[in-house]
Design a protein around this motif. Structure first.
Motif, PDB file in Angstrom:
ATOM      1  N   THR A 165       0.832  -1.201   0.000  1.00  0.00           N
ATOM      2  CA  THR A 165       0.000   0.000   0.000  1.00  0.00           C
ATOM      3  C   THR A 165       0.870   1.256   0.000  1.00  0.00           C
ATOM      4  OG1 THR A 165      -1.782  -1.141   1.179  1.00  0.00           O
ATOM      5  CG2 THR A 165      -1.778   1.268   1.261  1.00  0.00           C
ATOM      6  N   VAL A 166       1.887   1.279   0.867  1.00  0.00           N
ATOM      7  CA  VAL A 166       2.781   2.433   0.951  1.00  0.00           C
ATOM      8  C   VAL A 166       3.576   2.580  -0.339  1.00  0.00           C
ATOM      9  CG1 VAL A 166       4.794   3.381   2.151  1.00  0.00           C
ATOM     10  CG2 VAL A 166       2.943   2.310   3.458  1.00  0.00           C
ATOM     11  N   TYR A 167       4.037   1.449  -0.885  1.00  0.00           N
ATOM     12  CA  TYR A 167       4.870   1.477  -2.089  1.00  0.00           C
ATOM     13  C   TYR A 167       4.102   1.971  -3.306  1.00  0.00           C
ATOM     14  CZ  TYR A 167       7.391  -0.382  -6.148  1.00  0.00           C
ATOM     15  OH  TYR A 167       8.018  -0.525  -7.355  1.00  0.00           O
ATOM     16  N   SER A 168       2.864   1.503  -3.463  1.00  0.00           N
ATOM     17  CA  SER A 168       2.087   1.839  -4.662  1.00  0.00           C
ATOM     18  C   SER A 168       1.191   3.054  -4.465  1.00  0.00           C
ATOM     19  CB  SER A 168       1.224   0.642  -5.074  1.00  0.00           C
ATOM     20  OG  SER A 168       0.281   0.333  -4.058  1.00  0.00           O
ATOM     21  N   GLY A 169       1.050   3.507  -3.223  1.00  0.00           N
ATOM     22  CA  GLY A 169       0.194   4.657  -2.968  1.00  0.00           C
ATOM     23  C   GLY A 169      -1.274   4.319  -2.883  1.00  0.00           C
ATOM     24  N   GLY A 170      -1.596   3.044  -2.755  1.00  0.00           N
ATOM     25  CA  GLY A 170      -2.986   2.608  -2.633  1.00  0.00           C
ATOM     26  C   GLY A 170      -3.040   1.142  -2.264  1.00  0.00           C
ATOM     27  N   LEU A 171      -4.175   0.706  -1.755  1.00  0.00           N
ATOM     28  CA  LEU A 171      -4.332  -0.689  -1.375  1.00  0.00           C
ATOM     29  C   LEU A 171      -4.166  -1.607  -2.582  1.00  0.00           C
ATOM     30  CD1 LEU A 171      -7.420  -0.536   1.026  1.00  0.00           C
ATOM     31  CD2 LEU A 171      -5.122  -1.292   1.652  1.00  0.00           C
ATOM     32  N   PRO A 172      -3.578  -2.797  -2.393  1.00  0.00           N
ATOM     33  CA  PRO A 172      -3.536  -3.791  -3.481  1.00  0.00           C
ATOM     34  C   PRO A 172      -4.924  -4.406  -3.659  1.00  0.00           C
ATOM     35  CG  PRO A 172      -2.578  -4.717  -1.487  1.00  0.00           C
ATOM     36  CD  PRO A 172      -2.888  -3.279  -1.186  1.00  0.00           C
ATOM     37  N   TRP A 173      -5.851  -3.597  -4.198  1.00  0.00           N
ATOM     38  CA  TRP A 173      -7.266  -3.954  -4.179  1.00  0.00           C
ATOM     39  C   TRP A 173      -7.581  -5.216  -4.965  1.00  0.00           C
ATOM     40  CZ3 TRP A 173     -10.248  -4.262  -8.554  1.00  0.00           C
ATOM     41  CH2 TRP A 173      -9.735  -3.659  -9.710  1.00  0.00           C
ATOM     42  N   ILE A 174      -6.839  -5.472  -6.040  1.00  0.00           N
ATOM     43  CA  ILE A 174      -7.109  -6.700  -6.818  1.00  0.00           C
ATOM     44  C   ILE A 174      -6.897  -7.924  -5.931  1.00  0.00           C
ATOM     45  CG2 ILE A 174      -6.338  -8.132  -8.743  1.00  0.00           C
ATOM     46  CD1 ILE A 174      -5.586  -5.539 -10.211  1.00  0.00           C
ATOM     47  N   SER A 175      -5.770  -7.961  -5.239  1.00  0.00           N
ATOM     48  CA  SER A 175      -5.456  -9.085  -4.361  1.00  0.00           C
ATOM     49  C   SER A 175      -6.478  -9.220  -3.240  1.00  0.00           C
ATOM     50  CB  SER A 175      -4.052  -8.922  -3.767  1.00  0.00           C
ATOM     51  OG  SER A 175      -3.081  -8.768  -4.769  1.00  0.00           O
TER      52      SER A 175
END
Length: 320
Positions: A165-175
């Motif tokens: 989340t921190v790395y991409s700037g958002g929750l890994p929503w697909i996973s």
């Protein structure tokens, strides 16, 4: 009603629990059924890549429609249509089947879109997380107490999600959507007092109504790949039925014959194949942050699996 449904279950179970002329044990047959299902799920992304030029909703609609003849033929062969008739006239069962059907549609739709959009690694992560999601759901809704190893495993998985989340700037929503939709699907599916094949048929029958409506809408808009497409697209959409129904039915039969711990270990086969395919075949980027996140997840799964095996040995020792 319950007696009739239980009779249907017994007939279904007898298909796979009777010794064959090859002399295979129930465990061996169950292993072959389950392994076949997981291998088919593992290579499913290769098929989904071939239909990536079609909208995900159209692919899902055809997955549902063309699963009906396969599930129907199996029910006819097993003589289980009586169970389906009972289910279709039972309000509570229809309501619960509608809920499970909605959850599996969300799961299928997300998965089809993610593979076609180049997010196979995210889908693999989702199905790696799923066993730990099941543990959390059991603790929240069933009052099952998490062991210390399970709590450590869940904490490691949570750290992986926070890192991504921190790395991409958002929750890994697909996973997360894949993990939680399948987790809740399995949780509510257990409440359906009907066999796996009959339950699958009930779900796709309920889903066939909106699926047909969507397909007719694509026809009216001139965007249908089945009615307005070429022979190749038509063949691909027809294949969506067996690609969906066959592994689900194989898994259902395998799960009847195998211990819970065996199924628990085998469930990592499909996401591992998808993960390796995503990197080495589909060429998806895999950053060092993703590697750390996956390492945390794999560590969590190792701890979870060890605790599951340890608990199974304790139970067997106590029973002996």
């Amino acid at each position: 009603m319950t007696e009739q449904i239980n009779h249907g279950r017994a007939v279904s179970a007898s298909l796979v629990t009777t010794e064959t002329t090859t002399g295979m044990s129930d465990g061996q047959k169950g292993f072959i059924f389950a392994l076949s299902a997981y291998l088919l799920w593992g290579v499913l992304p290769f098929y989904l890549k071939t239909v990536a030029h079609m909208p995900a909703l159209e692919v899902v609609a055809h997955r549902i429609i063309w699963s009906i003849p396969i599930a129907g033929a199996l029910l006819w062969w097993l003589g289980l249509f009586g169970d389906l008739k009972i289910a279709l006239t039972t309000r509570r069962m229809l309501a619960m089947a509608t809920l499970t059907a909605s959850l599996i549609t969300l799961n299928w739709g997300t998965y089809v879109w993610a593979i076609g959009s180049g997010h196979a690694i995210d889908t693999a992560l989702g199905y790696y997380i799923n066993p730990l999601v099941n543990v959390v759901l059991g603790g929240i809704f069933l009052g099952e107490r998490l062991s210390k190893p399970q709590m450590v495993a869940v904490a490691l998985a949570s750290c992986a999600v926070v890192l991504l989340t921190v790395y991409s700037g958002g929750l890994p929503w697909i996973s997360l959507v894949l993990a939680f939709s399948f987790g809740f699907y399995g949780f509510f599916r257990k409440t359906l007092p009907i066999g796996p094949t009959q339950g699958f048929m009930l779900e796709v029958l309920l889903l066939s109504i909106p699926s047909l409506a969507f397909i007719f809408w694509t026809v009216s808009q001139g965007t249908s790949h089945f009615f307005n497409g070429n022979a190749h697209d038509i063949g691909l959409l027809l294949f969506a039925g067996p690609a969906t129904a066959v592994p689900l039915i194989l898994y259902a039969f395998g799960a009847k014959l195998l211990r819970y711990t065996t199924i628990g270990l085998m469930q990592y086969i499909a996401p591992t194949i998808v993960f390796l395919s995503a990197i080495f075949v589909f060429g998806e980027p895999f950053s060092h942050i993703q590697f750390i996140a996956f390492a945390l997840i794999w560590s969590a799964l190792a701890i979870y699996t060890w605790s599951m095996l340890h608990e199974s040995r304790k139970i067997r020792a106590t029973a002996a």
